[in-house]
Motif scaffolding. Structure first.
Motif, short mmCIF file in Angstrom:
data_model
loop_
_atom_site.label_atom_id
_atom_site.label_comp_id
_atom_site.label_asym_id
_atom_site.label_seq_id
_atom_site.Cartn_x
_atom_site.Cartn_y
_atom_site.Cartn_z
N VAL A 166 39.77 50.37 39.20
CA VAL A 166 38.59 49.94 39.95
C VAL A 166 39.09 49.11 41.11
N GLY A 167 38.62 49.39 42.30
CA GLY A 167 39.11 48.66 43.45
C GLY A 167 38.09 48.62 44.57
N SER A 168 38.21 47.58 45.41
CA SER A 168 37.29 47.45 46.54
C SER A 168 37.82 46.42 47.52
N HIS A 169 37.35 46.52 48.76
CA HIS A 169 37.58 45.48 49.75
C HIS A 169 36.57 44.37 49.51
N VAL A 170 37.01 43.11 49.52
CA VAL A 170 36.11 41.99 49.25
C VAL A 170 36.32 40.90 50.28
N LEU A 171 35.26 40.17 50.55
CA LEU A 171 35.28 38.99 51.43
C LEU A 171 35.89 39.29 52.80
N GLN A 172 35.87 40.54 53.22
CA GLN A 172 36.36 40.95 54.55
C GLN A 172 37.80 40.54 54.81
N GLY A 173 38.59 40.47 53.74
CA GLY A 173 39.99 40.11 53.95
C GLY A 173 40.81 40.21 52.69
N GLY A 174 40.25 40.81 51.65
CA GLY A 174 40.98 40.91 50.41
C GLY A 174 40.70 42.22 49.71
N GLU A 175 41.54 42.54 48.75
CA GLU A 175 41.37 43.72 47.92
C GLU A 175 41.53 43.31 46.45
N ILE A 176 40.76 43.95 45.58
CA ILE A 176 40.84 43.71 44.14
C ILE A 176 41.14 45.03 43.46
N TRP A 177 42.10 44.99 42.52
CA TRP A 177 42.45 46.18 41.74
C TRP A 177 42.56 45.79 40.28
N THR A 178 41.93 46.58 39.42
CA THR A 178 41.99 46.34 37.98
C THR A 178 41.51 47.59 37.25
N ASP A 179 41.67 47.59 35.95
CA ASP A 179 41.09 48.67 35.12
C ASP A 179 40.22 48.10 34.00
N PHE A 180 40.11 46.76 33.92
CA PHE A 180 39.30 46.07 32.91
C PHE A 180 39.70 46.46 31.49
N LEU A 181 40.93 46.86 31.29
CA LEU A 181 41.42 47.22 29.97
C LEU A 181 42.45 46.21 29.50
N ILE A 182 42.60 46.08 28.20
CA ILE A 182 43.64 45.24 27.62
C ILE A 182 44.91 46.07 27.53
N GLN A 183 45.95 45.63 28.21
CA GLN A 183 47.19 46.38 28.26
C GLN A 183 48.01 46.18 26.98
N ALA A 184 49.17 46.80 26.96
CA ALA A 184 50.01 46.77 25.76
C ALA A 184 50.45 45.36 25.39
N ASP A 185 50.52 44.45 26.37
CA ASP A 185 50.94 43.07 26.07
C ASP A 185 49.78 42.20 25.60
N GLY A 186 48.58 42.79 25.50
CA GLY A 186 47.42 42.03 25.03
C GLY A 186 46.64 41.34 26.13
N PHE A 187 47.01 41.57 27.38
CA PHE A 187 46.35 40.92 28.50
C PHE A 187 45.72 41.96 29.43
#
Length: 447
Positions: A166-187
């Motif tokens: 999931v990703g988007s341009h935010v605040l006219q100067g930033g980008e956010i990327w994530t999958d909102f899933l718990i990875q293998a390390d638990g985070f």
């Protein structure tokens, strides 16, 4: 004119003025890595007070390990620079958050940055004390890599283990990327890319992102309650339908005859039991559903503050939450409304049955009164008959006494004929006795 004396201030002025500044944003500057943990105290009858004590004890233990003075037990916010990392602590009603931040001098790829998170400086013994209490655990990489968004997204495939991002341009100067899933390390993992953020915008952006993740998880706490309540509501609805059908069948079979009061009382007892069960279920779930709705509102507010702009090929955070989180919240709302509707139906049925029982009792009371009236009429007729006999008896004894008096007078030489006098006195005495009894009864009734 200046205020020279603190006594001029209202007792709440300074605390209220400081409240708006009590939870400042972290000052962040890429490249930087953060670890975020939300510690949730399990629900209990005194969860509010228990949460504050537990969270303060955990913070005190962390500070004690590094030889730092912990804040007072009334504190709700704490920030300290431990040298190798910085810690920001916030205590809320049900949970507390720990945000560990570490700034790196050398910029590396996000995959490398996720291997040197600030949480590695935290003692393992302290982390072990969080067993069963961690609701959110996330790592955030604040990156300042330049280049097109699609190329940067392609480089993150390894970071998110090939999941849909999931990703988007935010605040006219930033980008956010994530999958909102718990990875293998638990985070969970988040990558925030600074492509033109102004000063302090990075800190505000990261905090909003972490709040979205935290409030999202806290909002979802209501979903298990909704799922557990569904079979209970189904059972109560089934029993209520059976009781209602029994009421209809009883009414149909009795027709105009009186219903069996014992049967009605048994139905009333069952409905009262259903009302107690739905009330207990509502008490168990009402707070959780209300809290979930409040957290959901905060999630939507934080997403709106991001001012997202779509990156082609990737869903936005708003779209992701609308597709994944909103249905869960709608389920909680539906169960809450169903509980309320079922409670109202039980109350209506209870009122209806109580009305029926009251009508039956009134009809029985009316029959009892009619029976009492019949008995009273019989007693009146009997009393009248007795009164007639009483007149005869009293007249007989009175005339007898007067006859003895006449005989005594004749024996004394008076010119009296006892038999004639007795015959004349009989109707007079009888009339006098009858009139006396009538007057006595009349005075008793009027009195």
């Amino acid at each position: 004119m200046t205020i020279l004396f603190s006594s001029l201030n209202h007792v709440a002025r300074v605390p209220l003025a400081a409240e708006i500044h009590s939870r400042p944003f972290l000052r962040l500057e890429a490249p930087e890595v953060l670890s975020h943990i939300a510690v949730y105290e399990r629900e209990s009858m005194n969860s509010g007070s228990r949460n504050g004590v537990t969270q303060h004890d955990l913070l005190t233990a962390l500070c004690g390990h590094f030889g730092v003075s912990a804040p007072t037990s009334e504190a709700k916010y704490f920030f300290h620079d431990f040298g190798r990392f910085r810690v920001k602590w916030e205590c809320h009603t049900e949970f507390a958050t720990y945000t560990f931040a570490e700034r790196h001098d050398d910029a590396s790829s996000p995959a490398v940055e996720f291997q040197r998170v600030p949480l590695r400086h935290v003692p393992q013994q302290w982390l072990a004390a969080l067993q069963g209490k961690v609701m959110v655990a996330a790592h955030v990489v604040l990156d300042k890599t330049r280049g097109p968004s699609d190329a940067f997204a392609a480089s993150l495939r390894q970071v998110f283990e090939g999941n849909m991002m999931v990703g988007s341009h935010v605040l006219q100067g930033g980008e956010i990327w994530t999958d909102f899933l718990i990875q293998a390390d638990g985070f969970s993992r988040f990558v925030v890319r600074d492509v033109g953020l102004h000063e302090q915008q990075a800190g505000r952006l990261v905090q909003r992102l972490l709040e979205i993740e935290t409030y999202r998880m806290m909002a979802l706490l209501g979903l298990p309650h909704a799922q557990q309540a569904t079979p209970v509501l189904n059972a109560i609805e089934g029993e209520l339908a059976s009781l209602t059908a029994a009421m209809v069948e009883t009414e149909r079979s009795n027709g105009s005859r009186l219903s069996d009061t014992d049967n009605e009382q048994e139905l009333l007892s069952h409905i009262t039991g259903l009302a107690a069960r739905i009330e207990k279920l509502s008490l168990d779930n009402s707070y959780r559903f209300s809290a979930s709705q409040a957290y959901f509102s905060l999630v939507n507010a934080r997403i709106e503050e991001l001012r997202e702009i779509r990156i082609e090929g990737s869903p936005t955070i708003d779209e992701f939450m609308d597709r994944r989180l909103t249905p869960a919240m709608n389920t909680c709302q539906a169960i809450a409304r169903r509980q309320e509707a079922l409670a109202e139906r039980i109350a209506h049925t209870n009122d209806l049955l109580r009305t029926r029982v009251g009508i039956v009792q009134e009809r029985q009371n009316r029959q009892i009164l009619q029976s009492m009236n019949t008995r009273a009429a019989q007693q009146l007729r009997l009393q009248q008959a007795v009164e007639g006999l009483s007149v005869v008896a009293i007249s007989y004894y009175t005339v007898g006494l007067l006859s003895y008096a006449g005989k005594a007078a004749k024996a004394a030489g008076l010119p009296v004929n006892p038999d004639v006098a007795t015959g004349i006195l009989v109707p007079l005495v009888a009339a006098g006795v009858w009139l006396g009894l009538r007057r006595m009864h009349k005075s008793i009734h009027t009195g």
